[in-house]
Motif scaffolding. Structure first.
Motif, PDB file in Angstrom:
ATOM      1  N   THR A 449       1.034  -1.522   0.322  1.00  0.00           N
ATOM      2  CA  THR A 449      -0.056  -0.479  -0.274  1.00  0.00           C
ATOM      3  C   THR A 449       0.838   1.436   0.184  1.00  0.00           C
ATOM      4  N   LEU A 450       1.853   1.454   0.549  1.00  0.00           N
ATOM      5  CA  LEU A 450       3.216   2.597   1.158  1.00  0.00           C
ATOM      6  C   LEU A 450       3.773   2.658  -0.632  1.00  0.00           C
ATOM      7  N   ARG A 451       3.632   1.563  -1.244  1.00  0.00           N
ATOM      8  CA  ARG A 451       4.983   1.594  -2.636  1.00  0.00           C
ATOM      9  C   ARG A 451       3.638   2.122  -3.594  1.00  0.00           C
ATOM     10  N   VAL A 452       1.985   1.466  -3.541  1.00  0.00           N
ATOM     11  CA  VAL A 452       1.515   2.498  -4.640  1.00  0.00           C
ATOM     12  C   VAL A 452       1.250   3.683  -4.460  1.00  0.00           C
ATOM     13  N   CYS A 453       0.392   4.054  -2.991  1.00  0.00           N
ATOM     14  CA  CYS A 453       0.867   5.114  -2.746  1.00  0.00           C
ATOM     15  C   CYS A 453       2.027   6.292  -2.762  1.00  0.00           C
ATOM     16  N   GLN A 458       4.250  11.024  -5.570  1.00  0.00           N
ATOM     17  CA  GLN A 458       5.357  11.790  -6.321  1.00  0.00           C
ATOM     18  C   GLN A 458       4.796  13.295  -7.212  1.00  0.00           C
ATOM     19  N   PRO A 459       3.795  13.234  -7.441  1.00  0.00           N
ATOM     20  CA  PRO A 459       3.631  14.856  -7.793  1.00  0.00           C
ATOM     21  C   PRO A 459       3.191  15.436  -6.647  1.00  0.00           C
ATOM     22  N   LEU A 460       2.594  15.121  -5.705  1.00  0.00           N
ATOM     23  CA  LEU A 460       2.634  15.965  -4.633  1.00  0.00           C
ATOM     24  C   LEU A 460       3.798  16.814  -3.640  1.00  0.00           C
ATOM     25  N   ILE A 461       4.819  15.935  -3.250  1.00  0.00           N
ATOM     26  CA  ILE A 461       5.435  15.708  -3.003  1.00  0.00           C
ATOM     27  C   ILE A 461       6.434  14.666  -2.898  1.00  0.00           C
ATOM     28  N   PRO A 462       7.052  15.123  -4.157  1.00  0.00           N
ATOM     29  CA  PRO A 462       8.368  14.324  -4.448  1.00  0.00           C
ATOM     30  C   PRO A 462       9.479  13.968  -3.755  1.00  0.00           C
ATOM     31  N   ASP A 463       9.811  15.120  -2.932  1.00  0.00           N
ATOM     32  CA  ASP A 463      11.280  14.403  -2.798  1.00  0.00           C
ATOM     33  C   ASP A 463      10.618  13.730  -1.014  1.00  0.00           C
ATOM     34  N   ILE A 464       9.456  14.036  -0.600  1.00  0.00           N
ATOM     35  CA  ILE A 464       8.818  13.118   0.489  1.00  0.00           C
ATOM     36  C   ILE A 464       8.551  11.573  -0.088  1.00  0.00           C
ATOM     37  N   ALA A 465       7.616  11.527  -1.214  1.00  0.00           N
ATOM     38  CA  ALA A 465       7.454  10.402  -1.302  1.00  0.00           C
ATOM     39  C   ALA A 465       8.703   9.243  -2.560  1.00  0.00           C
ATOM     40  N   ASN A 466      10.087   9.991  -3.017  1.00  0.00           N
ATOM     41  CA  ASN A 466      10.898   9.001  -3.276  1.00  0.00           C
ATOM     42  C   ASN A 466      12.018   9.132  -1.885  1.00  0.00           C
TER      43      ASN A 466
END
Length: 510
Positions: A449-453, A458-466
Protein backbone atom coordinates in the motif's frame (compact mmCIF):
# COMPACT_ATOMS: atom_id res chain seq x y z
CA UNK A 1 1.75 30.30 -16.96
CA UNK A 2 3.54 33.60 -16.45
CA UNK A 3 3.55 36.00 -13.51
CA UNK A 4 3.32 39.79 -13.49
CA UNK A 5 6.05 41.45 -11.43
CA UNK A 6 3.88 43.87 -9.50
CA UNK A 7 5.36 42.67 -6.20
CA UNK A 8 7.14 39.75 -4.52
CA UNK A 9 5.47 36.35 -4.97
CA UNK A 10 2.69 35.24 -2.60
CA UNK A 11 0.98 31.89 -2.03
CA UNK A 12 -1.41 32.41 -4.95
CA UNK A 13 1.53 32.56 -7.35
CA UNK A 14 3.14 29.51 -5.78
CA UNK A 15 -0.11 27.53 -5.91
CA UNK A 16 -0.45 28.16 -9.66
CA UNK A 17 3.10 26.93 -10.22
CA UNK A 18 2.63 23.89 -7.97
CA UNK A 19 -0.64 22.91 -9.65
CA UNK A 20 1.10 22.97 -13.02
CA UNK A 21 4.08 21.12 -11.57
CA UNK A 22 1.98 18.31 -10.08
CA UNK A 23 0.21 17.66 -13.37
CA UNK A 24 3.48 17.87 -15.32
CA UNK A 25 5.08 15.34 -12.97
CA UNK A 26 2.04 13.07 -13.33
CA UNK A 27 2.43 13.03 -17.12
CA UNK A 28 6.15 12.29 -16.78
CA UNK A 29 5.22 9.24 -14.69
CA UNK A 30 3.54 8.04 -17.88
CA UNK A 31 6.90 8.46 -19.64
CA UNK A 32 5.67 11.46 -21.63
CA UNK A 33 7.92 14.34 -22.63
CA UNK A 34 6.54 17.49 -21.02
CA UNK A 35 7.20 21.13 -21.88
CA UNK A 36 6.41 23.04 -18.69
CA UNK A 37 6.95 26.76 -19.08
CA UNK A 38 6.68 29.52 -16.53
CA UNK A 39 8.36 32.87 -16.01
CA UNK A 40 7.82 36.56 -15.44
CA UNK A 41 5.97 39.31 -17.31
CA UNK A 42 8.18 42.36 -16.86
CA UNK A 43 6.97 45.26 -19.01
CA UNK A 44 4.20 47.80 -18.63
CA UNK A 45 3.18 51.02 -16.95
CA UNK A 46 2.54 49.46 -13.55
CA UNK A 47 6.06 48.04 -13.34
CA UNK A 48 7.54 51.29 -14.60
CA UNK A 49 5.62 53.14 -11.85
CA UNK A 50 6.59 50.59 -9.15
CA UNK A 51 10.26 50.86 -10.09
CA UNK A 52 10.07 54.66 -9.78
CA UNK A 53 8.51 54.35 -6.31
CA UNK A 54 11.39 52.13 -5.22
CA UNK A 55 13.97 54.51 -6.74
CA UNK A 56 15.23 51.79 -9.05
CA UNK A 57 15.56 51.39 -12.77
CA UNK A 58 12.86 49.11 -14.25
CA UNK A 59 15.53 46.60 -15.23
CA UNK A 60 17.02 46.38 -11.74
CA UNK A 61 13.54 46.19 -10.20
CA UNK A 62 12.58 43.32 -12.53
CA UNK A 63 15.86 41.48 -11.96
CA UNK A 64 15.22 41.49 -8.21
CA UNK A 65 11.55 40.44 -8.30
CA UNK A 66 12.01 37.87 -11.08
CA UNK A 67 14.89 36.40 -9.08
CA UNK A 68 12.55 35.97 -6.10
CA UNK A 69 10.02 34.09 -8.23
CA UNK A 70 12.66 31.77 -9.63
CA UNK A 71 14.25 31.12 -6.24
CA UNK A 72 10.84 30.36 -4.71
CA UNK A 73 9.90 27.93 -7.47
CA UNK A 74 13.26 26.19 -7.27
CA UNK A 75 12.96 25.81 -3.50
CA UNK A 76 9.41 24.44 -3.77
CA UNK A 77 10.49 21.86 -6.35
CA UNK A 78 8.72 23.33 -9.40
CA UNK A 79 10.15 21.25 -12.25
CA UNK A 80 9.78 23.74 -15.09
CA UNK A 81 11.54 23.13 -18.40
CA UNK A 82 11.59 26.86 -19.26
CA UNK A 83 11.71 29.95 -17.07
CA UNK A 84 11.16 32.83 -19.48
CA UNK A 85 11.48 36.54 -18.83
CA UNK A 86 9.74 38.91 -21.22
CA UNK A 87 12.87 41.08 -21.10
CA UNK A 88 14.82 38.25 -22.78
CA UNK A 89 16.22 39.19 -26.18
CA UNK A 90 14.75 36.07 -27.82
CA UNK A 91 11.31 37.06 -26.58
CA UNK A 92 11.69 40.61 -27.89
CA UNK A 93 12.45 39.27 -31.36
CA UNK A 94 9.44 36.94 -31.24
CA UNK A 95 7.10 39.81 -30.27
CA UNK A 96 8.49 42.02 -33.04
CA UNK A 97 7.94 39.22 -35.55
CA UNK A 98 4.33 38.72 -34.48
CA UNK A 99 3.68 42.46 -34.68
CA UNK A 100 5.08 42.60 -38.21
CA UNK A 101 2.97 39.57 -39.19
CA UNK A 102 -0.24 41.16 -37.86
CA UNK A 103 0.53 44.41 -39.68
CA UNK A 104 1.13 42.59 -42.97
CA UNK A 105 -2.16 40.72 -42.58
CA UNK A 106 -4.03 43.99 -42.01
CA UNK A 107 -5.05 43.34 -38.40
CA UNK A 108 -3.26 46.35 -36.94
CA UNK A 109 -4.16 49.96 -37.83
CA UNK A 110 -3.59 53.43 -36.40
CA UNK A 111 -6.52 54.92 -34.54
CA UNK A 112 -7.74 56.94 -31.58
CA UNK A 113 -8.97 55.22 -28.43
CA UNK A 114 -11.03 56.62 -25.60
CA UNK A 115 -12.17 54.65 -22.57
CA UNK A 116 -11.72 53.53 -19.00
CA UNK A 117 -8.28 52.15 -18.25
CA UNK A 118 -7.02 50.11 -15.27
CA UNK A 119 -3.32 50.69 -14.68
CA UNK A 120 -3.18 47.77 -12.22
CA UNK A 121 -4.69 45.34 -14.73
CA UNK A 122 -3.12 47.01 -17.79
CA UNK A 123 -6.42 46.93 -19.72
CA UNK A 124 -9.12 49.10 -21.24
CA UNK A 125 -12.67 48.36 -20.07
CA UNK A 126 -16.15 48.93 -21.47
CA UNK A 127 -18.88 50.78 -19.56
CA UNK A 128 -20.38 47.42 -18.55
CA UNK A 129 -17.03 46.31 -17.11
CA UNK A 130 -16.75 49.22 -14.64
CA UNK A 131 -18.89 50.30 -11.72
CA UNK A 132 -18.96 52.98 -9.01
CA UNK A 133 -17.48 52.14 -5.63
CA UNK A 134 -17.50 54.36 -2.55
CA UNK A 135 -14.02 54.90 -1.16
CA UNK A 136 -13.10 55.39 2.51
CA UNK A 137 -13.03 59.15 1.89
CA UNK A 138 -16.71 58.97 0.89
CA UNK A 139 -16.00 59.79 -2.75
CA UNK A 140 -17.15 57.54 -5.58
CA UNK A 141 -14.47 55.90 -7.71
CA UNK A 142 -14.88 53.99 -10.96
CA UNK A 143 -13.42 50.49 -10.59
CA UNK A 144 -13.15 47.30 -12.63
CA UNK A 145 -16.09 44.96 -11.99
CA UNK A 146 -13.82 41.89 -12.04
CA UNK A 147 -10.68 43.03 -10.22
CA UNK A 148 -12.00 45.96 -8.17
CA UNK A 149 -9.00 48.07 -9.20
CA UNK A 150 -9.52 51.80 -9.89
CA UNK A 151 -9.84 52.98 -13.49
CA UNK A 152 -9.16 56.32 -15.15
CA UNK A 153 -10.44 57.82 -18.38
CA UNK A 154 -7.86 57.85 -21.15
CA UNK A 155 -7.83 59.17 -24.66
CA UNK A 156 -4.89 58.77 -27.05
CA UNK A 157 -3.89 57.85 -30.57
CA UNK A 158 -2.18 54.50 -30.90
CA UNK A 159 -2.26 51.24 -32.81
CA UNK A 160 -5.41 49.12 -32.73
CA UNK A 161 -5.91 45.38 -33.26
CA UNK A 162 -9.05 44.25 -35.12
CA UNK A 163 -10.31 42.12 -32.25
CA UNK A 164 -13.93 42.41 -33.36
CA UNK A 165 -13.05 40.51 -36.57
CA UNK A 166 -12.69 37.34 -34.50
CA UNK A 167 -15.87 37.45 -32.40
CA UNK A 168 -17.55 34.56 -34.23
CA UNK A 169 -14.46 32.34 -34.19
CA UNK A 170 -13.83 33.10 -30.52
CA UNK A 171 -17.41 32.22 -29.66
CA UNK A 172 -17.17 28.90 -31.54
CA UNK A 173 -13.90 28.04 -29.78
CA UNK A 174 -15.25 28.95 -26.34
CA UNK A 175 -18.36 26.86 -27.01
CA UNK A 176 -16.18 23.74 -27.30
CA UNK A 177 -15.73 23.85 -23.51
CA UNK A 178 -12.11 24.93 -23.64
CA UNK A 179 -12.40 26.81 -20.32
CA UNK A 180 -12.15 24.59 -17.25
CA UNK A 181 -14.01 24.67 -14.92
CA UNK A 182 -16.87 25.60 -17.24
CA UNK A 183 -18.40 27.87 -14.58
CA UNK A 184 -15.58 30.35 -15.24
CA UNK A 185 -16.91 30.92 -18.76
CA UNK A 186 -19.33 33.58 -17.47
CA UNK A 187 -16.35 35.87 -16.72
CA UNK A 188 -15.45 35.81 -20.39
CA UNK A 189 -18.98 36.29 -21.73
CA UNK A 190 -19.16 39.84 -20.35
CA UNK A 191 -16.10 40.88 -22.35
CA UNK A 192 -17.27 38.93 -25.41
CA UNK A 193 -20.61 40.77 -25.43
CA UNK A 194 -18.79 44.12 -25.31
CA UNK A 195 -16.04 43.26 -27.76
CA UNK A 196 -14.25 46.22 -29.33
CA UNK A 197 -11.03 46.66 -31.26
CA UNK A 198 -8.11 46.49 -28.87
CA UNK A 199 -5.52 49.20 -28.30
CA UNK A 200 -2.18 47.36 -28.67
CA UNK A 201 0.31 50.20 -28.14
CA UNK A 202 0.92 53.11 -25.79
CA UNK A 203 2.69 56.38 -26.34
CA UNK A 204 6.35 55.90 -25.45
CA UNK A 205 6.30 59.33 -23.81
CA UNK A 206 3.98 57.79 -21.19
CA UNK A 207 5.27 54.21 -21.31
CA UNK A 208 8.94 53.75 -22.08
CA UNK A 209 9.41 50.39 -20.30
CA UNK A 210 8.48 47.92 -23.00
CA UNK A 211 9.22 46.77 -26.53
CA UNK A 212 9.08 49.61 -29.08
CA UNK A 213 6.71 49.21 -32.01
CA UNK A 214 8.77 48.16 -35.06
CA UNK A 215 9.46 51.18 -37.28
CA UNK A 216 7.66 53.53 -34.85
CA UNK A 217 9.62 54.17 -31.66
CA UNK A 218 7.06 56.77 -30.58
CA UNK A 219 4.86 53.84 -29.51
CA UNK A 220 5.43 50.92 -27.10
CA UNK A 221 3.78 47.54 -27.63
CA UNK A 222 0.88 46.83 -25.25
CA UNK A 223 2.06 44.73 -22.32
CA UNK A 224 -0.47 41.93 -22.85
CA UNK A 225 0.40 41.44 -26.52
CA UNK A 226 4.00 41.29 -25.35
CA UNK A 227 3.40 38.98 -22.34
CA UNK A 228 1.09 36.46 -24.00
CA UNK A 229 3.68 35.83 -26.66
CA UNK A 230 5.90 34.07 -24.10
CA UNK A 231 4.10 30.79 -24.79
CA UNK A 232 5.23 30.92 -28.42
CA UNK A 233 8.73 32.13 -27.60
CA UNK A 234 9.52 29.03 -25.52
CA UNK A 235 8.57 26.66 -28.36
CA UNK A 236 10.77 28.39 -30.94
CA UNK A 237 8.64 31.07 -32.61
CA UNK A 238 9.16 32.52 -35.19
CA UNK A 239 11.08 29.41 -36.26
CA UNK A 240 9.69 25.85 -36.36
CA UNK A 241 7.57 25.22 -33.27
CA UNK A 242 8.78 22.39 -30.99
CA UNK A 243 5.29 21.58 -29.75
CA UNK A 244 2.05 23.42 -30.44
CA UNK A 245 -0.72 23.97 -29.41
CA UNK A 246 -0.39 23.60 -25.62
CA UNK A 247 -2.52 20.93 -23.97
CA UNK A 248 -3.24 23.19 -21.00
CA UNK A 249 -2.60 26.76 -19.97
CA UNK A 250 -3.08 27.47 -16.27
CA UNK A 251 -4.18 30.91 -15.11
CA UNK A 252 -5.69 32.66 -12.12
CA UNK A 253 -9.26 33.86 -12.57
CA UNK A 254 -8.24 37.53 -12.67
CA UNK A 255 -6.41 37.10 -16.01
CA UNK A 256 -8.83 34.72 -17.73
CA UNK A 257 -10.08 37.36 -20.18
CA UNK A 258 -6.61 37.95 -21.58
CA UNK A 259 -6.03 34.24 -22.18
CA UNK A 260 -9.52 33.39 -23.41
CA UNK A 261 -10.14 36.38 -25.71
CA UNK A 262 -7.01 38.40 -26.55
CA UNK A 263 -4.61 35.47 -26.78
CA UNK A 264 -6.68 33.23 -29.08
CA UNK A 265 -7.49 36.26 -31.27
CA UNK A 266 -3.76 36.98 -31.73
CA UNK A 267 -3.20 33.32 -32.60
CA UNK A 268 -6.07 33.27 -35.09
CA UNK A 269 -4.70 36.40 -36.74
CA UNK A 270 -1.30 34.70 -37.09
CA UNK A 271 -2.86 31.46 -38.45
CA UNK A 272 -1.73 29.43 -35.44
CA UNK A 273 -3.66 26.72 -33.58
CA UNK A 274 -5.45 27.57 -30.35
CA UNK A 275 -4.77 26.06 -26.90
CA UNK A 276 -6.69 22.88 -26.13
CA UNK A 277 -7.60 23.94 -22.60
CA UNK A 278 -7.52 27.01 -20.36
CA UNK A 279 -7.47 25.93 -16.70
CA UNK A 280 -8.65 28.75 -14.45
CA UNK A 281 -8.24 28.35 -10.71
CA UNK A 282 -9.74 30.42 -7.92
CA UNK A 283 -7.99 32.79 -5.52
CA UNK A 284 -6.48 32.27 -2.08
CA UNK A 285 -7.75 34.16 0.93
CA UNK A 286 -6.22 34.37 4.40
CA UNK A 287 -8.54 33.62 7.32
CA UNK A 288 -11.42 34.42 5.00
CA UNK A 289 -10.11 37.78 3.75
CA UNK A 290 -8.55 38.67 0.41
CA UNK A 291 -4.79 39.16 0.69
CA UNK A 292 -3.76 42.82 0.65
CA UNK A 293 -0.87 44.91 1.90
CA UNK A 294 -3.26 47.34 3.59
CA UNK A 295 -4.79 44.53 5.64
CA UNK A 296 -1.35 43.13 6.36
CA UNK A 297 -2.35 39.53 5.64
CA UNK A 298 -0.15 38.73 2.64
CA UNK A 299 1.38 35.29 3.26
CA UNK A 300 5.10 35.06 2.52
CA UNK A 301 5.68 31.56 1.08
CA UNK A 302 9.39 31.63 1.89
CA UNK A 303 8.69 32.28 5.57
CA UNK A 304 6.02 29.56 5.66
CA UNK A 305 8.41 27.04 4.13
CA UNK A 306 10.91 27.89 6.86
CA UNK A 307 8.25 27.09 9.42
CA UNK A 308 6.35 24.21 7.77
CA UNK A 309 9.16 22.77 5.56
CA UNK A 310 9.18 22.92 1.77
CA UNK A 311 7.42 19.56 1.40
CA UNK A 312 4.85 20.30 4.08
CA UNK A 313 3.86 23.68 2.69
CA UNK A 314 3.77 22.31 -0.86
CA UNK A 315 1.50 19.48 0.26
CA UNK A 316 -0.86 21.79 2.14
CA UNK A 317 -1.38 24.09 -0.85
CA UNK A 318 -2.05 21.23 -3.27
CA UNK A 319 -4.15 19.29 -0.78
CA UNK A 320 -6.31 22.31 0.14
CA UNK A 321 -6.46 24.35 -3.08
CA UNK A 322 -9.11 23.77 -5.74
CA UNK A 323 -9.84 25.14 -9.18
CA UNK A 324 -13.51 25.70 -8.32
CA UNK A 325 -13.80 27.99 -5.30
CA UNK A 326 -11.59 30.36 -3.36
CA UNK A 327 -9.20 28.60 -1.00
CA UNK A 328 -8.39 29.75 2.51
CA UNK A 329 -5.01 29.81 4.23
CA UNK A 330 -4.69 29.49 8.00
CA UNK A 331 -1.43 28.73 9.83
CA UNK A 332 -2.97 26.43 12.43
CA UNK A 333 -4.96 24.47 9.85
CA UNK A 334 -1.83 24.06 7.70
CA UNK A 335 0.18 22.74 10.65
CA UNK A 336 -2.59 20.35 11.72
CA UNK A 337 -3.03 18.87 8.24
CA UNK A 338 0.69 18.38 7.69
CA UNK A 339 1.10 16.65 11.05
CA UNK A 340 -2.05 14.53 10.79
CA UNK A 341 -1.54 13.33 7.24
CA UNK A 342 2.12 13.42 6.29
CA UNK A 343 3.66 12.67 9.68
CA UNK A 344 1.10 10.73 11.73
CA UNK A 345 -0.44 8.73 8.87
CA UNK A 346 1.97 8.38 5.94
CA UNK A 347 5.40 8.40 7.57
CA UNK A 348 4.15 6.70 10.72
CA UNK A 349 3.08 3.73 8.60
CA UNK A 350 6.56 3.57 7.09
CA UNK A 351 8.14 3.74 10.52
CA UNK A 352 5.93 0.95 11.88
CA UNK A 353 6.48 -1.46 9.00
CA UNK A 354 10.25 -0.94 8.94
CA UNK A 355 10.68 -1.17 12.72
CA UNK A 356 13.34 -3.77 13.51
CA UNK A 357 11.35 -4.88 16.54
CA UNK A 358 8.62 -6.16 14.21
CA UNK A 359 10.34 -6.47 10.84
CA UNK A 360 13.35 -8.27 12.31
CA UNK A 361 14.84 -9.23 8.92
CA UNK A 362 14.41 -5.71 7.48
CA UNK A 363 12.64 -7.00 4.36
CA UNK A 364 9.75 -6.20 2.09
CA UNK A 365 8.12 -9.66 2.31
CA UNK A 366 6.72 -11.29 -0.80
CA UNK A 367 2.99 -11.93 -1.05
CA UNK A 368 1.66 -15.13 0.54
CA UNK A 369 -1.77 -16.10 -0.77
CA UNK A 370 -2.34 -18.81 1.84
CA UNK A 371 -1.67 -16.43 4.72
CA UNK A 372 -3.76 -13.75 3.03
CA UNK A 373 -6.79 -16.05 2.84
CA UNK A 374 -6.26 -17.47 6.33
CA UNK A 375 -5.66 -14.43 8.52
CA UNK A 376 -7.57 -11.59 6.84
CA UNK A 377 -11.29 -10.89 6.67
CA UNK A 378 -13.14 -10.67 3.37
CA UNK A 379 -13.49 -6.91 3.86
CA UNK A 380 -9.74 -6.58 4.37
CA UNK A 381 -8.98 -8.76 1.36
CA UNK A 382 -11.41 -6.81 -0.82
CA UNK A 383 -9.90 -3.48 0.19
CA UNK A 384 -6.39 -4.66 -0.59
CA UNK A 385 -7.43 -6.30 -3.87
CA UNK A 386 -9.05 -3.02 -4.91
CA UNK A 387 -5.74 -1.16 -4.55
CA UNK A 388 -5.21 -1.14 -8.36
CA UNK A 389 -8.45 0.86 -8.67
CA UNK A 390 -6.73 3.67 -6.75
CA UNK A 391 -4.44 4.13 -9.75
CA UNK A 392 -7.35 4.86 -12.10
CA UNK A 393 -9.02 7.14 -9.56
CA UNK A 394 -5.85 9.21 -9.11
CA UNK A 395 -5.19 9.33 -12.85
CA UNK A 396 -8.62 10.84 -13.49
CA UNK A 397 -8.16 13.38 -10.70
CA UNK A 398 -4.70 14.43 -11.91
CA UNK A 399 -6.06 14.90 -15.44
CA UNK A 400 -8.76 17.13 -13.97
CA UNK A 401 -6.23 19.20 -11.96
CA UNK A 402 -7.94 17.94 -8.80
CA UNK A 403 -4.92 17.42 -6.59
CA UNK A 404 -7.05 17.69 -3.46
CA UNK A 405 -9.07 14.70 -4.69
CA UNK A 406 -5.87 12.74 -5.33
CA UNK A 407 -4.87 13.37 -1.73
CA UNK A 408 -8.29 12.33 -0.40
CA UNK A 409 -8.22 9.03 -2.29
CA UNK A 410 -4.64 8.14 -1.32
CA UNK A 411 -5.01 8.98 2.36
CA UNK A 412 -8.19 6.94 2.59
CA UNK A 413 -6.00 3.94 1.77
CA UNK A 414 -3.18 5.00 4.08
CA UNK A 415 -5.59 5.40 7.02
CA UNK A 416 -7.05 1.96 6.23
CA UNK A 417 -3.55 0.51 6.13
CA UNK A 418 -2.73 1.96 9.55
CA UNK A 419 -5.95 0.47 10.92
CA UNK A 420 -5.06 -2.90 9.40
CA UNK A 421 -1.72 -2.76 11.19
CA UNK A 422 -3.43 -1.92 14.50
CA UNK A 423 -6.09 -4.62 14.13
CA UNK A 424 -3.58 -7.42 13.50
CA UNK A 425 -1.13 -6.33 16.22
CA UNK A 426 2.10 -7.57 14.60
CA UNK A 427 4.07 -6.35 17.65
CA UNK A 428 2.30 -9.14 19.55
CA UNK A 429 2.38 -11.73 16.76
CA UNK A 430 6.12 -11.38 16.23
CA UNK A 431 6.74 -12.87 19.68
CA UNK A 432 5.30 -16.20 18.45
CA UNK A 433 7.64 -18.00 15.97
CA UNK A 434 4.62 -19.78 14.50
CA UNK A 435 3.05 -16.53 13.40
CA UNK A 436 5.81 -15.50 10.99
CA UNK A 437 3.68 -15.94 7.87
CA UNK A 438 0.92 -13.81 9.44
CA UNK A 439 3.39 -11.05 10.39
CA UNK A 440 5.00 -11.10 6.95
CA UNK A 441 1.60 -10.86 5.26
CA UNK A 442 0.67 -7.85 7.44
CA UNK A 443 3.96 -6.23 6.48
CA UNK A 444 3.49 -7.00 2.80
CA UNK A 445 -0.02 -5.54 2.66
CA UNK A 446 1.11 -2.37 4.41
CA UNK A 447 4.31 -1.99 2.40
CA UNK A 448 2.56 -2.66 -0.89
CA UNK A 449 0.00 0.00 0.00
CA UNK A 450 2.86 2.35 0.85
CA UNK A 451 4.62 1.53 -2.43
CA UNK A 452 1.59 2.22 -4.63
CA UNK A 453 0.56 5.32 -2.68
CA UNK A 454 4.11 6.69 -2.78
CA UNK A 455 4.34 6.33 -6.56
CA UNK A 456 1.02 8.17 -6.87
CA UNK A 457 2.13 10.82 -4.36
CA UNK A 458 5.29 11.73 -6.30
CA UNK A 459 3.61 14.63 -8.14
CA UNK A 460 2.37 16.12 -4.84
CA UNK A 461 5.35 15.54 -2.53
CA UNK A 462 8.20 14.33 -4.75
CA UNK A 463 10.99 14.52 -2.17
CA UNK A 464 9.14 12.69 0.61
CA UNK A 465 7.54 10.10 -1.69
CA UNK A 466 10.90 9.24 -3.21
CA UNK A 467 12.54 8.94 0.21
CA UNK A 468 9.80 6.50 1.24
CA UNK A 469 10.36 4.48 -1.95
CA UNK A 470 14.09 4.52 -1.20
CA UNK A 471 13.42 3.13 2.28
CA UNK A 472 11.20 0.40 0.80
CA UNK A 473 14.04 -0.61 -1.49
CA UNK A 474 12.19 0.31 -4.71
CA UNK A 475 14.71 1.11 -7.44
CA UNK A 476 14.46 4.48 -9.21
CA UNK A 477 13.64 2.69 -12.44
CA UNK A 478 10.46 1.19 -10.97
CA UNK A 479 8.52 4.27 -9.88
CA UNK A 480 6.30 4.93 -12.90
CA UNK A 481 2.51 4.61 -13.03
CA UNK A 482 2.75 1.29 -14.85
CA UNK A 483 4.80 -0.11 -11.98
CA UNK A 484 1.88 0.43 -9.60
CA UNK A 485 0.13 -2.50 -11.26
CA UNK A 486 3.05 -4.93 -11.00
CA UNK A 487 2.30 -6.39 -7.55
CA UNK A 488 4.12 -9.56 -6.57
CA UNK A 489 1.52 -12.33 -6.62
CA UNK A 490 3.27 -15.42 -5.30
CA UNK A 491 4.78 -16.37 -1.95
CA UNK A 492 7.40 -18.26 -3.93
CA UNK A 493 8.91 -15.02 -5.16
CA UNK A 494 11.83 -13.75 -3.13
CA UNK A 495 11.64 -11.12 -0.40
CA UNK A 496 13.81 -8.08 -0.94
CA UNK A 497 15.70 -6.05 1.64
CA UNK A 498 14.74 -2.61 2.86
CA UNK A 499 17.18 0.24 2.78
CA UNK A 500 19.10 0.24 6.05
CA UNK A 501 19.47 4.02 5.98
CA UNK A 502 17.31 5.26 8.85
CA UNK A 503 17.34 9.03 8.32
CA UNK A 504 14.39 11.09 9.54
CA UNK A 505 12.36 11.99 6.47
CA UNK A 506 10.16 14.55 8.19
CA UNK A 507 9.35 15.37 11.80
CA UNK A 508 6.21 16.72 13.40
CA UNK A 509 5.72 20.48 12.92
CA UNK A 510 5.52 22.34 16.23
Amino acid sequence: MIFFLASAPHIGHLYTALLADAVARFHRLHEKEVIFSTGTDEHGLKIQTSADKHNKTPRLYCDEISGKFKALFDRAGVSYSHFIRTTDETHKKAVENLWTTLVKKGYIYKGKYEGWYSISDEEFLSEEEVCDQQMESGENQKVSVISGHPVVWMSEENYMFRLTSFKEQLTEWLNTGVIYPEEKRSQVDLALRNLYDLSVSRSSSRLSWGIPVPEDSSQTIYVWLDALMNYLTVVGYPGPLQSWPPDSQIVGQDILKFHAIYWPAFLLAADLDLPKQIVCHAHWTVDGYKMSKSRGNVVDPEERMDRLTEAGFRYFLLRTGTVFTNCNYNDDVAKDIINAELVNTYLNLLSRTSSTSINKQAIFPSFNEEAFQTYFTKQERDMFNNLPNLIDICENHYKGFLCHKVSEAIFEYLRWSNKLFNDHEPWRLCKDPGSESHVHCVLHLNMETLRVCSILLQPLIPDIANQVLDRLGISKGHRLIRHCKERRQSHRERDHPLSLQKTHIMQRIK
